[in-house]
Design an enzyme around this catalytic site. Structure first.
Site, PDB file in Angstrom:
ATOM      1  N   ASN A 135      49.514  44.509  17.653  1.00 20.87           N
ATOM      2  CA  ASN A 135      50.099  45.795  17.284  1.00 20.87           C
ATOM      3  C   ASN A 135      49.348  46.936  17.958  1.00 20.87           C
ATOM      4  OD1 ASN A 135      51.734  47.607  15.369  1.00 20.87           O
ATOM      5  ND2 ASN A 135      49.642  48.196  14.857  1.00 20.87           N
ATOM      6  N   GLU A 136      50.075  47.772  18.689  1.00 18.73           N
ATOM      7  CA  GLU A 136      49.563  49.008  19.281  1.00 18.73           C
ATOM      8  C   GLU A 136      48.196  48.817  19.959  1.00 18.73           C
ATOM      9  OE1 GLU A 136      49.857  52.002  16.214  1.00 18.73           O
ATOM     10  OE2 GLU A 136      52.044  52.060  16.377  1.00 18.73           O
TER      11      GLU A 136
END
Length: 761
Positions: free
Chosen positions: A209-210
Site C-alpha cells: 500500500n502506497e
C-alpha cells in the site's frame, strides 16, 4: 402559574409559525433553469466493469450493511505492517507507531483478516475480494504497543518479510523463526479459502500500500524513501509468487497514493530519486516507466505479472461544497481546471483517468485500471464527510467517470454507516429500487449543456435499448433543473420514465416522479436544487408510484450535559424516555488538543446494563459505539441498528432491546499525532444530547381529549398534557392524536386550553 406556562408556550407556537412562514417564502423564491441532456444510442458504447461499485474494508465490516457493493478491497496503512501469521499489525505514524491487535490476534488463527473478508463477502453477496500483501520488508512481531525509534527495524519488535521460503510451505506457520513468508501466505489462503476462481477465494492481491509514502507512514519499518529499483524489483518478484501459486488471481500495483508519485517516484534531499532520473528518458511520467518495466517482466518470465495498475485518488480541491460538487471533473473532463496546488505545476496530467488510460495503451496494452482508494469530499473533516447531499452528487459523478474511462475496480475509502449520502449514491447504481435493480452494463454516449451544473451518464444492458438508465445531477444550490432528455439512434418508442432521487431533504432514495405519457422519445423532468437521480426510461408503461412520505410525527427532547445524573458506575446518564419509539440520540461535542495537534480522533459508547437478547430473558451488558473527530460536531447514535453484545473480547451483533431507563455515556479512547499516552492531549467536551422519537400518526382513534387513554376525560388528562408540553413526558401516537383537540396536526397550548374548556362544560 398555569397562565404563565400557557402564555410562554403560546409565544413559542407563534414564533414557530412565523419561522415556518419565512421558510415557505424562501422555498417560493427557488428559481429554475433549463438543461438539455442528449443520449445517443447509436454512438460509442463502453462495457462497464461490475467492480467499480466497491468499498474498502479496514476493520469496518459494517461497511457492507447498507450498500449493494460489488467489490471489497482490504488494505490501507495498517496492512503494510500486518503479520499474517499472528494478525498483529503496526499503525505507523497514523497512531503512535503502535503494534497491537487492531486487526486480530494470534488466537484468531493465521490470516484471520483475509478469512474474515471472505466470510463477510459471502454474507453480503460481494463477488470480488482483494487483499494486501506485505512488500516493505518488515511486519509487527508483537502486540506490545508503541515501537520506539531505538527499536526501528531490524529489531526484536519486527519480523522480516521474505517472498519465498525455499522450503516446504506449511499450513501451521512457525511463529518463532522471526520471518513471515509471502508464498506461504498465498498458499495458505488458496488451501483454506480456495483459489481465485472460487466464490470464497481471493480474486486480487495488492502489492502493498502506497509505497512512495512508506518512509512517512511507516518510518520505523522502512525509514528511507523507496527507490525506483527497489519498487520494480520487489513488485516483479512478489507478483511472480502470486502467479505461481494462484495463476488466476489478479495482481494490483503500485497502489500509489495519488497523482504525484505517478509523476515522480520520490525525492532525495529535495531532488527526485536519482535512480529514476537515470532511466527517465522520454517517459512523460513515472507510471509509464512502471508499466513498461512490468511489460518487459512479462516477456522475461512468460507470464503477465501486473493485471491492474492501481492508484488512489483524494480530491485536492475540496475545502468547500462548491469545490466538492465539481471535484469529479478532474477525473475525466478535459475542459475543467481545479483550484488546487497540483494544477499550476502538473496540469498536463489532468484529467487523471484519461491520462492514465493513454499511458496504459501506449506502454502496456491490456492492463486494467483501478482506483482502490478514493474520496472526493473533505476527508480531513471526517465527522461530516458523506453526511450531505453534496457527497452523493460527487460520488455519483465519480462512478460515472469510472464507467466512462473503463475503470476495472474502484473502492470507496470511508466509514459508510457514517456516510448515508455516499451509500445512497452507490445504491442509485446498484440497487435503486431496493429490489436489486441496477444501472445498465453498457455505457452510451451522453452529454449535458453544462457540466458545472449537471452531469449525466446513461446505460443500457448489452445491446438492448428498450430500457435506458440515466444518472443525472443538479449541482445548483438554489435552482430547480428543468431537464429535457432526448434520445437518438434508436428504434425504441419510449413510454415511461421513473425518477428515483436523492435530495438534500433525505439520503433515502425516493421516487419523485412517474410519467406514462412520453412522446417523441423526449422526457421532461425536474430535479430540485442539490439532488441526483436515477431516471429509468422504458418502452413499457410503469406501475411505479411516487414515494409517499411516512405519516410520522417526530419529537425531540434535548438535555444539557450539566443536566445529566451520574450512574452507580460513575458515568453520566442519558434518560431514554419513550425508548419504544426512540429513533436516535444526537450528541453535540467539541474535541480539542492542548498540544496543537492538527488531527485527533476517538470513540466511546452509549452503554446499557440490561439488554435482553432476542428470544431470551437473559439480561446482558451491551453498547452502541460511536466515533468522533477533531472540532465541533454532532455524532448520531441510531437505535435502528443492533446492540453490540460483548462476549470475551469480540463484539457480536444481535437483535436486542433494552430494559434500561437510561444510557451510560462512556468515553473509551482518544488519539492524535502528538499521542504518547493514549490521547493525553485530547479533551472531549460534551454539550447537548438530543433524543429523537418517531411516532406513527395512523394510530387507533381515542376519544378526543382522552390523553391518558383510560376511556374517559378527566383532570388526569389535563395534568398529563401539561407535563407533555413542559417536556417531562412523551405521548404515544394514539395519545398524541387524542391530545390534538384543535385538529391542526400539532399539540400545543391551544389544545390544553381546549381540553380545560371541554372539562368545564
Amino acid at each position: 402559574m398555569y397562565k404563565r406556562i400557557i402564555a410562554g408556550i403560546t409565544a413559542s407556537v407563534l414564533a414557530a409559525l412565523c419561522a415556518a412562514q419565512t421558510y415557505v417564502s424562501a422555498e417560493n423564491a427557488v428559481g429554475d433553469y433549463s438543461m438539455n441532456v442528449s443520449v445517443r444510442l447509436d454512438g460509442t458504447k463502453t462495457e462497464i466493469s461490475p467492480y467499480i461499485y466497491g468499498v474498502n474494508e479496514y476493520g469496518n465490516t459494517n461497511n457492507l450493511e447498507n450498500v449493494s457493493a460489488t467489490a471489497v478491497r482490504q488494505g490501507g496503512n495498517r496492512y503494510t505492517g500486518y503479520n499474517w501469521e499472528t494478525n498483529y499489525s503496526n499503525a505507523g505514524h497514523d497512531w503512535i507507531h503502535s503494534s497491537d491487535t487492531n486487526i486480530g490476534d494470534v488466537t484468531d488463527g493465521p490470516a484471520y483478516a483475509a478469512q474474515n473478508l471472505s466470510k463477510n463477502c459471502q454474507k453480503y453477496g460481494v463477488p470480488y475480494k482483494m487483499t494486501t500483501l506485505q512488500m516493505a520488508g518488515y511486519v509487527a512481531a508483537d502486540k506490545n504497543g508503541t515501537v520506539l525509534e531505538s527499536e526501528a527495524a531490524p529489531s526484536a519488535r519486527w519480523n522480516e518479510v521474505q517472498f519465498r521460503k525455499d522450503a516446504a510451505l506449511s499450513m501451521t506457520p512457525d511463529l518463532d523463526d522471526g520471518v513471515v513468508y509471502m508464498d506461504e501466505y498465498v498458499n495458505y489462503l488458496v488451501n483454506t479459502l480456495g483459489d481465485a476462481t472460487t466464490e470464497t477465494g481471493i480474486q486480487g492481491y495488492s502489492l502493498d500500500n502506497e509505497p512512495a509514502l512508506w518512509n512517512d507512514t511507516h518510518p520505523l519499518l522502512h525509514g528511507e524513501e523507496v527507490t525506483n529499483s527497489e519498487l520494480i524489483s520487489k513488485s516483479i518478484e512478489l507478483a511472480r509468487v502470486v502467479k505461481e501459486i494462484d495463476p488466476n488471481a489478479e495482481v494490483f500495483g503500485p497502489a500509489f497514493w495519488g497523482m504525484l508519485p505517478c509523476i515522480q517516484i520520490g525525492e532525495t534531499e529535495g531532488m527526485q530519486d536519482p535512480d529514476w532520473q537515470a532511466v527517465k528518458g522520454n517517459y512523460n511520467w513515472y507510471i509509464e516507466y512502471y508499466l513498461d518495466q512490468m511489460k518487459q517482466a512479462e516477456e522475461t518470465y512468460g507470464m503477465r505479472l501486473l493485471d491492474v495498475v492501481d492508484v488512489h485518488y483524494y480530491a485536492q480541491d475540496c475545502s468547500t461544497d462548491v469545490a466538492i460538487l465539481q471535484a469529479a471533473r478532474s477525473l475525466y473532463d478535459a475542459d475543467y481546471q481545479e483550484n488546487s496546488w497540483l494544477q499550476p505545476y502538473f496540469g498536463q496530467y489532468f484529467p487523471f483517468l484519461t491520462r492514465l488510460k493513454e499511458s496504459i495503451d501506449a506502454y502496456y496494452p491490456g492492463t486494467k485500471l483501478a482506483v482502490s482508494e478514493y474520496n472526493l469530499a473533505n476527508i480531513a473533516d471526517e465527522g461530516n464527510t458523506g453526511k450531505s447531499v453534496v457527497s452523493a452528487i460527487a460520488e455519483a459523478e465519480a462512478l460515472g467517470a469510472f464507467a466512462q474511462n473503463e475503470v476495472y475496480l474502484a473502492t470507496y475509502w470511508g466509514t459508510l454507516p457514517e456516510c448515508p449520502y455516499v451509500e445512497s449514491a452507490m445504491n442509485l447504481y446498484t440497487n435503486y429500487d431496493g429490489e436489486g435493480a441496477s444501472f445498465g452494463d453498457t455505457l452510451v454516449e451522453t452529454e449535458t449543456d453544462d457540466l458545472s451544473k449537471a452531469a449525466a451518464f446513461a446505460a443500457i444492458d448489452g445491446g438492448d435499448d428498450s430500457q435506458v438508465t440515466l444518472v443525472l445531477s443538479n449541482k445548483c444550490t438554489t435552482e430547480n433543473e428543468n431537464a429535457t432528455i432526448t434520445f437518438s439512434g434508436t428504434s425504441s418508442d419510449y413510454q415511461s420514465a421513473v425518477v428515483y432521487a436523492v435530495t438534500q431533504d433525505s439520503s433515502d432514495i425516493k421516487i419523485i416522479d412517474v410519467q406514462n405519457d412520453i412522446a417523441n422519445n423526449t422526457v421532461e423532468v425536474t430535479l430540485p436544487p442539490l439532488s441526483v437521480a436515477q431516471i429509468v426510461i422504458s418502452d413499457q408503461e410503469s406501475n411505479a408510484t411516487i414515494t409517499e412520505e411516512p405519516n410520522v410525527r417526530v419529537e425531540e427532547n434535548t438535555y444539557a450535559f450539566s443536566e445529566l445524573g451520574i450512574s452507580e458506575n460513575g458515568y453520566p446518564m442519558i434518560p431514554l424516555g419513550d425508548k419504544e419509539h426512540l429513533k436516535e440520540i444526537r450528541i453535540n461535542m467539541d474535541v480539542t488538543s492542548n498540544a496543537g495537534s492538527t488531527w485527533a480522533s476517538g470513540g466511546g459508547a452509549l452503554c446499557f446494563n440490561k439488554v435482553v437478547q432476542d428470544g431470551t430473558t437473559n439480561e446482558v451488558w451491551g453498547n452502541k459505539p460511536f466515533s468522533y473527530r477533531f472540532g465541533n460536531q454532532d455524532v448520531t447514535v441510531s437505535f435502528d441498528e443492533n446492540f453490540q453484545i460483548i462476549e470475551g473480547d469480540k463484539g457480536v451483533e444481535i437483535i436486542g432491546y433494552t430494559n434500561d431507563t437510561y444510557a451510560e455515556l462512556q468515553t473509551w479512547w482518544n488519539s492524535s499525532e502528538q499521542d504518547t499516552a493514549a490521547g493525553s492531549d485530547i479533551t472531549v467536551t460534551y454539550h447537548t444530547f438530543t433524543l429523537v422519537y418517531e411516532y406513527d400518526n395512523e394510530a387507533a382513534d381515542l376519544l378526543s381529549g382522552d390523553v391518558n387513554a383510560n376511556g374517559s376525560i378527566g383532570i388526569e388528562d389535563v395534568v398529563l398534557l401539561q407535563r407533555y408540553l413542559l417536556g417531562d413526558v412523551s405521548l404515544t401516537q394514539a395519545q398524541w392524536k387524542a391530545a390534538d383537540l384543535t385538529e391542526l396536526g400539532s399539540v400545543d397550548a391551544f389544545d390544553l386550553a381546549a381540553l380545560r374548556k371541554l372539562l368545564q362544560t
